[in-house]
Design a protein around this motif. Sequence first.
Motif, mmCIF file in Angstrom:
data_model
loop_
_atom_site.group_PDB
_atom_site.id
_atom_site.type_symbol
_atom_site.label_atom_id
_atom_site.label_comp_id
_atom_site.label_asym_id
_atom_site.label_seq_id
_atom_site.Cartn_x
_atom_site.Cartn_y
_atom_site.Cartn_z
ATOM 1 N N LEU A 141 0.562 0.698 -1.595
ATOM 2 C CA LEU A 141 1.840 0.087 -1.241
ATOM 3 C C LEU A 141 1.590 -0.876 -0.091
ATOM 4 C CD1 LEU A 141 4.127 3.271 -1.171
ATOM 5 C CD2 LEU A 141 3.556 1.806 -3.125
ATOM 6 N N GLN A 142 1.988 -2.130 -0.258
ATOM 7 C CA GLN A 142 1.783 -3.144 0.775
ATOM 8 C C GLN A 142 3.129 -3.626 1.285
ATOM 9 O OE1 GLN A 142 -0.628 -6.500 -0.413
ATOM 10 N NE2 GLN A 142 0.046 -7.695 1.350
ATOM 11 N N PHE A 143 3.328 -3.527 2.603
ATOM 12 C CA PHE A 143 4.571 -3.926 3.256
ATOM 13 C C PHE A 143 4.280 -5.006 4.292
ATOM 14 C CE2 PHE A 143 5.101 0.405 1.888
ATOM 15 C CZ PHE A 143 6.425 0.514 1.499
ATOM 16 N N PRO A 144 5.196 -5.963 4.472
ATOM 17 C CA PRO A 144 5.035 -6.878 5.603
ATOM 18 C C PRO A 144 5.391 -6.126 6.890
ATOM 19 C CG PRO A 144 7.115 -7.305 4.515
ATOM 20 C CD PRO A 144 6.389 -6.259 3.691
ATOM 21 N N ASP A 145 5.015 -6.676 8.029
ATOM 22 C CA ASP A 145 5.265 -6.006 9.310
ATOM 23 C C ASP A 145 6.725 -5.594 9.478
ATOM 24 O OD1 ASP A 145 2.628 -6.254 9.971
ATOM 25 O OD2 ASP A 145 2.901 -7.984 11.289
ATOM 26 N N GLY A 146 7.658 -6.437 9.045
ATOM 27 C CA GLY A 146 9.081 -6.154 9.229
ATOM 28 C C GLY A 146 9.599 -4.981 8.425
ATOM 29 N N LEU A 147 8.852 -4.540 7.426
ATOM 30 C CA LEU A 147 9.271 -3.402 6.597
ATOM 31 C C LEU A 147 8.342 -2.199 6.735
ATOM 32 C CD1 LEU A 147 10.211 -5.263 3.281
ATOM 33 C CD2 LEU A 147 11.770 -4.352 5.006
ATOM 34 N N LEU A 148 7.288 -2.334 7.520
ATOM 35 C CA LEU A 148 6.280 -1.279 7.605
ATOM 36 C C LEU A 148 6.850 0.046 8.109
ATOM 37 C CD1 LEU A 148 3.339 -0.894 6.922
ATOM 38 C CD2 LEU A 148 2.760 -1.578 9.250
ATOM 39 N N ALA A 149 7.874 0.007 8.940
ATOM 40 C CA ALA A 149 8.477 1.250 9.442
ATOM 41 C C ALA A 149 9.065 2.093 8.311
ATOM 42 C CB ALA A 149 9.566 0.939 10.470
ATOM 43 N N TRP A 150 9.420 1.456 7.212
ATOM 44 C CA TRP A 150 10.002 2.175 6.076
ATOM 45 C C TRP A 150 8.942 2.749 5.140
ATOM 46 C CZ3 TRP A 150 14.797 3.508 6.462
ATOM 47 C CH2 TRP A 150 15.650 2.742 7.249
ATOM 48 N N ALA A 151 7.680 2.390 5.335
ATOM 49 C CA ALA A 151 6.613 2.789 4.421
ATOM 50 C C ALA A 151 6.520 4.305 4.196
ATOM 51 C CB ALA A 151 5.274 2.224 4.898
ATOM 52 N N PRO A 152 6.555 5.145 5.243
ATOM 53 C CA PRO A 152 6.466 6.587 4.987
ATOM 54 C C PRO A 152 7.619 7.115 4.122
ATOM 55 C CG PRO A 152 6.049 6.120 7.302
ATOM 56 C CD PRO A 152 6.540 4.848 6.686
ATOM 57 N N SER A 153 8.822 6.613 4.361
ATOM 58 C CA SER A 153 9.969 7.062 3.568
ATOM 59 C C SER A 153 9.859 6.606 2.126
ATOM 60 C CB SER A 153 11.277 6.535 4.182
ATOM 61 O OG SER A 153 11.462 7.077 5.466
ATOM 62 N N VAL A 154 9.407 5.375 1.920
ATOM 63 C CA VAL A 154 9.244 4.860 0.551
ATOM 64 C C VAL A 154 8.151 5.638 -0.176
ATOM 65 C CG1 VAL A 154 8.592 2.845 -0.827
ATOM 66 C CG2 VAL A 154 10.125 2.564 1.129
ATOM 67 N N ALA A 155 7.026 5.871 0.506
ATOM 68 C CA ALA A 155 5.932 6.629 -0.118
ATOM 69 C C ALA A 155 6.379 8.041 -0.469
ATOM 70 C CB ALA A 155 4.724 6.653 0.812
ATOM 71 N N ALA A 156 7.119 8.687 0.421
ATOM 72 C CA ALA A 156 7.610 10.049 0.148
ATOM 73 C C ALA A 156 8.578 10.057 -1.029
ATOM 74 C CB ALA A 156 8.285 10.620 1.395
ATOM 75 N N GLU A 157 9.466 9.078 -1.072
ATOM 76 C CA GLU A 157 10.423 8.996 -2.180
ATOM 77 C C GLU A 157 9.698 8.768 -3.507
ATOM 78 O OE1 GLU A 157 14.002 8.818 -4.371
ATOM 79 O OE2 GLU A 157 13.498 9.695 -2.432
ATOM 80 N N LEU A 158 8.693 7.900 -3.506
ATOM 81 C CA LEU A 158 7.921 7.684 -4.733
ATOM 82 C C LEU A 158 7.192 8.970 -5.141
ATOM 83 C CD1 LEU A 158 6.455 4.117 -4.182
ATOM 84 C CD2 LEU A 158 8.074 4.837 -5.956
ATOM 85 N N GLY A 159 6.660 9.691 -4.167
ATOM 86 C CA GLY A 159 6.010 10.970 -4.467
ATOM 87 C C GLY A 159 6.959 11.930 -5.142
ATOM 88 N N ARG A 160 8.199 12.017 -4.634
ATOM 89 C CA ARG A 160 9.195 12.901 -5.263
ATOM 90 C C ARG A 160 9.497 12.458 -6.690
ATOM 91 N NH1 ARG A 160 11.001 13.019 0.016
ATOM 92 N NH2 ARG A 160 12.386 11.235 -0.187
ATOM 93 N N ARG A 161 9.643 11.170 -6.883
ATOM 94 C CA ARG A 161 9.942 10.664 -8.233
ATOM 95 C C ARG A 161 8.770 10.879 -9.178
ATOM 96 N NH1 ARG A 161 14.647 7.787 -8.612
ATOM 97 N NH2 ARG A 161 15.606 7.231 -6.624
ATOM 98 N N LEU A 162 7.556 10.723 -8.680
ATOM 99 C CA LEU A 162 6.374 10.894 -9.531
ATOM 100 C C LEU A 162 6.085 12.360 -9.818
ATOM 101 C CD1 LEU A 162 4.145 8.139 -7.932
ATOM 102 C CD2 LEU A 162 5.200 8.075 -10.211
ATOM 103 N N ASP A 163 6.438 13.257 -8.900
ATOM 104 C CA ASP A 163 6.264 14.693 -9.144
ATOM 105 C C ASP A 163 7.039 15.121 -10.383
ATOM 106 O OD1 ASP A 163 4.523 15.360 -7.141
ATOM 107 O OD2 ASP A 163 6.086 15.921 -5.713
#
Length: 146
Positions: free
Chosen positions: A33-55
């Motif tokens: 997952l690649q985020f620009p600096d302005g969205l990087l703070a959201w990366a952990p939440s997005v990764a966790a949400e994708l993990g839940r969806r992929l589970d």
Amino acid sequence: MQPSLMSADLAADFRTTDVARCITDGGFKRVALQFPDGLLAWAPSVAAELGRRLDGGAAGGEQRPLVFVLGDTSYGACCVDEVAAEHLQADLVVHFGPACLSATRRLPAFYVVMEVERRTGVEEVPGVEALVEVVRRRSAAGSNWS
């Protein structure tokens, strides 16, 4: 402040359902997952949400895809960092934010095109007005800054 929960609006903004479907339908196993600096703070939440969806999409004993964040990309916000993704053996890059949509040469890319809001005025930064006022007063009084 780092966001901690993924709201329905944020899930829609980051298109997590579409991203998870792309990963599942494409059979990808290592997803960067690649985020620009302005969205990087959201990366952990997005990764966790994708993990839940992929589970929910992993069948039987099948292991869900590994999703990880490229946190130090050396490319501009609009370009896919295929080199960093390859170093981590990714088989797909999901690029969030503004995108120039250049063709990738090594890896497939899924784009989630979104605008990153930026603060443009001094008055929008908390505390700056007070600092400016202190500087004005000290300058007008001929204060020594050392």
